[in-house]
Design a protein around this motif. Structure first.
Motif, PDB file in Angstrom:
ATOM      1  N   PRO A 199       0.807  -1.224   0.000  1.00  0.00           N
ATOM      2  CA  PRO A 199       0.000   0.000   0.000  1.00  0.00           C
ATOM      3  C   PRO A 199       0.838   1.272   0.000  1.00  0.00           C
ATOM      4  N   GLY A 200       0.263   2.310  -0.626  1.00  0.00           N
ATOM      5  CA  GLY A 200       0.859   3.627  -0.546  1.00  0.00           C
ATOM      6  C   GLY A 200       1.858   3.931  -1.646  1.00  0.00           C
ATOM      7  N   ILE A 201       1.878   3.134  -2.701  1.00  0.00           N
ATOM      8  CA  ILE A 201       2.732   3.434  -3.848  1.00  0.00           C
ATOM      9  C   ILE A 201       1.980   4.346  -4.799  1.00  0.00           C
ATOM     10  N   THR A 202       2.653   5.393  -5.267  1.00  0.00           N
ATOM     11  CA  THR A 202       2.024   6.271  -6.248  1.00  0.00           C
ATOM     12  C   THR A 202       2.786   6.156  -7.561  1.00  0.00           C
ATOM     13  N   VAL A 203       2.103   6.529  -8.635  1.00  0.00           N
ATOM     14  CA  VAL A 203       2.609   6.242  -9.967  1.00  0.00           C
ATOM     15  C   VAL A 203       2.576   7.505 -10.819  1.00  0.00           C
ATOM     16  N   VAL A 204       3.565   7.640 -11.704  1.00  0.00           N
ATOM     17  CA  VAL A 204       3.532   8.713 -12.703  1.00  0.00           C
ATOM     18  C   VAL A 204       3.455   8.087 -14.088  1.00  0.00           C
ATOM     19  N   ASN A 205       3.440   8.924 -15.086  1.00  0.00           N
ATOM     20  CA  ASN A 205       3.244   8.488 -16.470  1.00  0.00           C
ATOM     21  C   ASN A 205       4.409   7.604 -16.961  1.00  0.00           C
ATOM     22  N   ILE A 206       4.148   6.832 -17.976  1.00  0.00           N
ATOM     23  CA  ILE A 206       5.127   5.934 -18.597  1.00  0.00           C
ATOM     24  C   ILE A 206       6.352   6.714 -19.067  1.00  0.00           C
ATOM     25  N   ASP A 207       7.523   6.227 -18.699  1.00  0.00           N
ATOM     26  CA  ASP A 207       8.813   6.810 -19.115  1.00  0.00           C
ATOM     27  C   ASP A 207       9.003   8.233 -18.593  1.00  0.00           C
ATOM     28  N   ASN A 208       8.184   8.651 -17.649  1.00  0.00           N
ATOM     29  CA  ASN A 208       8.195  10.050 -17.225  1.00  0.00           C
ATOM     30  C   ASN A 208       9.105  10.261 -16.014  1.00  0.00           C
ATOM     31  N   GLY A 209      10.399  10.139 -16.242  1.00  0.00           N
ATOM     32  CA  GLY A 209      11.367  10.408 -15.186  1.00  0.00           C
ATOM     33  C   GLY A 209      11.262  11.834 -14.694  1.00  0.00           C
ATOM     34  N   PHE A 210      10.950  12.740 -15.591  1.00  0.00           N
ATOM     35  CA  PHE A 210      10.793  14.131 -15.190  1.00  0.00           C
ATOM     36  C   PHE A 210       9.645  14.297 -14.192  1.00  0.00           C
TER      37      PHE A 210
END
Lengths: 230, 230, 230, 230, 230, 230, 230, 230
Positions: A199-210
């Protein structure tokens, strides 16, 4: 280019750093080299430093002609001109940037170098994917002491789940488009991270290191004595 | 029902066990209770034992009226009538059936009970998902000595990747439809298992514990002295 | 390259063969030619043999400059350096590798040559797709005596279902991205194989001949007297 | 209901049979029972016979109250009222309707009974899926002499490919929504049939036995001496 | 190339025309130019005529070097060598090939030229999409007298629905990948045709003009006195 | 309920009509009956009239108990309380609402009754789908004189393309979730309308008759002398 | 090219402007340069002005050789030849074209220049995405006085929702394929706009600036005294 | 139930709070009521407090019978038994939980009540979606002073983009499955949030209010003097 010419392609948001913590950063991918050069030049003239992401060598060539101090980070596809936004103290909280495989380095470096440019500390942990999970455990001290942890992985994107079960700081997962067919351009890693059982993992866009760097920046900024932004 | 009535709904394949190792097993889900009862009765009359998967209580009610010896395994949704296909020796190679969470038990029990019915040994390892990966390590001896390992997981489906990096026997991964929204009916676990970074993991259909048992059966059959089939 | 330089791009897992049966094999596709060459050189120095998959001619050019003994298998896109991991006895159990059409050869050869490199026996059955199903029946003896069967098919991916109904050994299906539009990059064959009506078929990732070889290796290793790995 | 009331819900197309070969047939699924009853009554009054597809028992109850001669075919979910459109000669060309499994019978019966209602000959071949492909070969004479062949299959939808490689008449494939998870509501069978490696297979919508009957009708009509329509 | 070399890449199916009405035709897209040339040469040597679809100029260059009589149809991307399979009588039933827009011509020509090669009559109706539906009505005589109608359309794929409401012969719809973004590689037209409200429309794969020709051939063959095939 | 209680579930936007032309309208589907009743009561008390969409009989039961003047439009699933927002002049411009089939009536009535409630003129054209396209032409005068045309269709969603090629006023297409399997919940009609070959067609969400009414309202408002809103 | 040659590739629809308000405009993307040149030349000869969208430099080169007056608008990828369809009065109603970011300019210019060519007024508002929403508010007067508003945005496509909550004129949203991975070729923006919470927003195809111009034209035409079309 | 019975369904992870900051929390949705009751009872016995998410009334009924102190939060579908994990100081940093519409309340309450149970401060901002963006600005002080901001939205999921452009603290976006058809079970909001143009927004699974609470907890824990966990 006069400012009225610039107005036909862009409405720069010079106040963005005050409001949301980071200045405007240029997304180069869908822009022409000329557009990128013009916008970087305007930001650099106004604030003394500027950054573009997803820049190709063709972008850099035109930018460099206009701004000779511009630097190209080719693996990460970043163009920067000017110094970092601040200088971190070497005892400050840091972001751990964990990458599952060598193939994910372009994305994790986009994240690491963006955080460098914002002036926050970074520690890298490279190639510790779950097929050899002992490699992760060997780096667990660095992980446990981090203020925020960015985890970059392609294929099934399982690494954040394992990390999330072992440490308690904020975790930002970055899916990459690395892998054989059913990766479907990063979809497998993206869905894997969104449905992580820890629990508590958040995600950003694909390949979006920035994007991960910007999210880590929002967390680190609250933990240091003198953040760069209001 | 006369055999000519049965012919209007089914063409039974009594030779299947000789050819492909398992007799015909009835997939109940899209059949009416009457159809399931008729087909099970015909198979049972011919071979002395029969099995149906994805059977609802409504299916069982009609089957039980026709075949009073039929047994319903409600969590696994199986109906069996008659004895197992063979009796395993307690020193034979076994299948380890690993399940990531309690929510995956219906699927892992479909697999375990099907293997029981085919007459092969099973050891269960339950609720050892990657959010608490030490639980898996505690069971590693049982895993290492298995002849084949079935790994059942929903959500991101990361458990096979971790198992695959630690043991060398064949691994059959079963994605389940367990999880919040972006599981999309098992798609996240399915894609995660297909793109697993640990090499040599194979995958069966979503929630298909039966399919995993059939695949494990193909492997175990080669490793025992007197398999049940030609 | 010094080992500390290598550390910035990779954390090699020299113990992987002991744990999971195969040494680390390099996935070249998302890596730069330099990265691939450095990792292959380190693995080759440590173990005396190494393999990379999904290698382009550009990868090979740089690898070959660093490792003159490296060989490029162009159809299969593999780079190997050094001898196979073991030498099979010609009476050992073998894997049958069945390919539906000439268009699927690149994938089936990735599988066959990887198994060659791991030191296990392979028999190839080529271009026996279901539109002329008698061609498969002509090869049925070779199929029936196989210890494991890899079936490679694009388009609708129907071949594993037919094979699965006729033989009783383990079957590993490999979907390929071959076909007119609604193949959708291998999705049609992938879904077809996952939903195969013949029970006990397992599936690996799209175009992943390497993954099928690794899965076949897990099965063959149990059936020979002196496997290459612990 | 007066005709002006009917006008508020429907604009009946009494000329359709002349133009396109079949009269208007009612798709009941998204209509209220009252709407279905009103439209069937109007068609029946005008032409002496009418048919509705995808009718639930609730639809039938209201239709039957209005039209006491209406008949409900529950497995196929059809409601008919009145005689077939024509009476076939028993030596006429016929449609072979092949169904892969007992679970597909609802769809294949929708097709068969619709063709019955249009007045063309049908021969059924049931439960001959590719997991026991010899069952298909046993029926090959019936297949070879057919004027058109409808093949109904769920799961991976492989049956049309095998049939298509063995006979030369027109083949209409009907994917069904039968199967474990990755069938995804019929998507696996649909894509499998669209990408079939046997050339010249055509496909209709998922579970659309009616559509297959209408397509078969277009073919049969050209092959008989006195078709029912202009 | 000796025949044993050919055996390593292909198992030719010389009996296919007898069984299923058309000889083996080569799908070039995923094959190397050498593979295509070898297979075409073998078929040509055996039967005196051969055809390949989805051939690029690079394919043709190698084929032409081996088979100087080979002809390249560049818009349709076909390579043929040798005469048509039969010579139609000019009063025979014909296929109408209707194409919605100029952008769909590559696909409709793949269909038309394939039918030419099989020796059946074709009439073309070009650029009559539903945005100017009167253009279709102007060609309605040609449509009404056709024995089978192939309708090729991209974008929303609406043309078959309109045609299907106006004529009673068999209709084969071919979706194309033509259109702005939400065409999604032909998905919009494919789904549109599968869900067409006019009953009895059948569909082939995206951009698959060849498949439509093969399906039309199955229908035309039954309507002529002396078909080319058994 | 006191206003402070209402504050815990909603922040009403009483100024919306002045800004964007329509007052706040309640989307009932994901709300409890109590929530819907409370919000409707507050809006009705403030403005004298209110509307809810996607209301079930269970919603209405609670609303009606609180607001005895509330009316339920069951086919369209609307609840209204109070008079229309304005009274149209019978010579004003009107919206033509065209619906492809009887099955689409629930959606087209959601649109028509919402426009009634906003006080603009509506003319309905029902069941004129493209399988009998002459029915549309019979209504062409009504279409040509409309100020805006809403076209509601399920299945392949072809009707807007045909309408768009024949009239020049603004066209709003509404895809519905009506149809056999590959309609995929309205996806086929949605993609068909987005890729319509007739230029200038705009699209709203699946089954969103309300959204189409709101869009039509934005157009009609500009064409009448005394619109209801600022 | 003689007209009979043109007939083999196209059936021009010279009456389209009278019926649906705009003349035929050429979609160049799937056509060869020769086809585009021939069709433009025919339209130009007949009507004195013509336009092609999605034209590449290769298209333009051939068109320009045939029609020396042709002009290429490279950012918008338009080729025009001849004058606009009409000359707007500078007090006429205008379309506001709002674009979220510099990366969306190619699409918004396709819209703006198409409207210029149809002879209607345009005002541009550039780079006012929701990450700096105050930039939109600064342009609110121009927005409020517009007769129709086109909003072009990639990434999450949120801008139309905000605009829709603040102004009451018709709004046409154009999703673009701009953004990191999960934009999925424009799907994120497309779905975002279709599900916009502000009522009455309509949507056109991904990257379809031309379609938005055509839709805006349908609205503007009703609001001016002397439209260009019947 | 004895502990050995519990072992057959679960391997409890009592150490999880020490490692990753939160104790094990029960996901009820795919578990039987008996399983949920047994696991909650074991956790409660061990630690004195326990929580289950996605609990139905049927789950609660069985839990309540076993644990009379258990409380059901029906809108949020939570069952808690025992006190919060800690007691926050009223001057501590807090999480702002922003919800776009009343329809999103079930999800935002799952988040708020979970954070309540973990013992951290929460401030709610309800129904401030972008169609009336001034409502958000009215709450901007509460937002600006938050230590972390959770933004819950369905439909197009645009609210996080606007929030992200105005404040600089960490932002966690939660997509919900609220909306007309093209919401596709939350996909539109999910993709919208992943592609948000405001940098540094992170996303959790669809409808996963619990996941957002866990992520917020990871951030808040670092900002308070005496966190509840190691």
């Amino acid at each position: 280019m006069t400012s009225s010419q610039l107005d036909t392609i862009s409405t720069l948001d010079y106040d963005r750093q005050t409001r949301s913590g980071l200045p405007e950063i240029v997304y180069a991918e869908s822009k022409t080299p000329d557009q990128v050069a013009q916008i970087l030049a305007a930001l650099y003239a106004q604030t003394g430093t500027a950054l573009a992401t997803r820049a190709s060598p063709e972008h850099y060539e035109v930018v460099h002609a206009a701004l000779p101090d511009a630097i190209y980070h080719d693996l990460a596809r970043l163009v920067s001109v000017g110094p970092p936004l601040r200088q971190p103290d070497h005892t400050e909280p840091y972001a751990a940037i964990v990458c599952a495989g060598t193939s994910d380095l372009a994305v994790s470096e986009e994240c690491a170098l963006t955080l460098d440019w914002t002036g926050y500390r970074v520690k890298r942990i490279t190639d510790v994917g779950v097929a050899g999970i002992h490699r992760l455990f060997a780096a667990e001290d660095t992980l446990r002491q981090a203020a925020v942890c960015v985890v970059v992985a392609g294929m099934e994107g399982a690494l954040p789940s394992v990390v999330g079960g072992r440490i308690s700081c904020p975790i930002i997962a970055v899916p990459t488009s690395v892998g054989y067919g059913a990766n479907f351009g990063g979809l497998s890693a993206l869905l894997g991270m969104l449905t992580a059982c820890a629990p508590g993992i958040t995600v950003v866009n694909i390949d979006n290191g920035f994007g991960a760097a910007a999210a880590a920046h929002r967390i680190l900024k609250q933990l240091v004595a003198t953040p760069s932004t209001a």
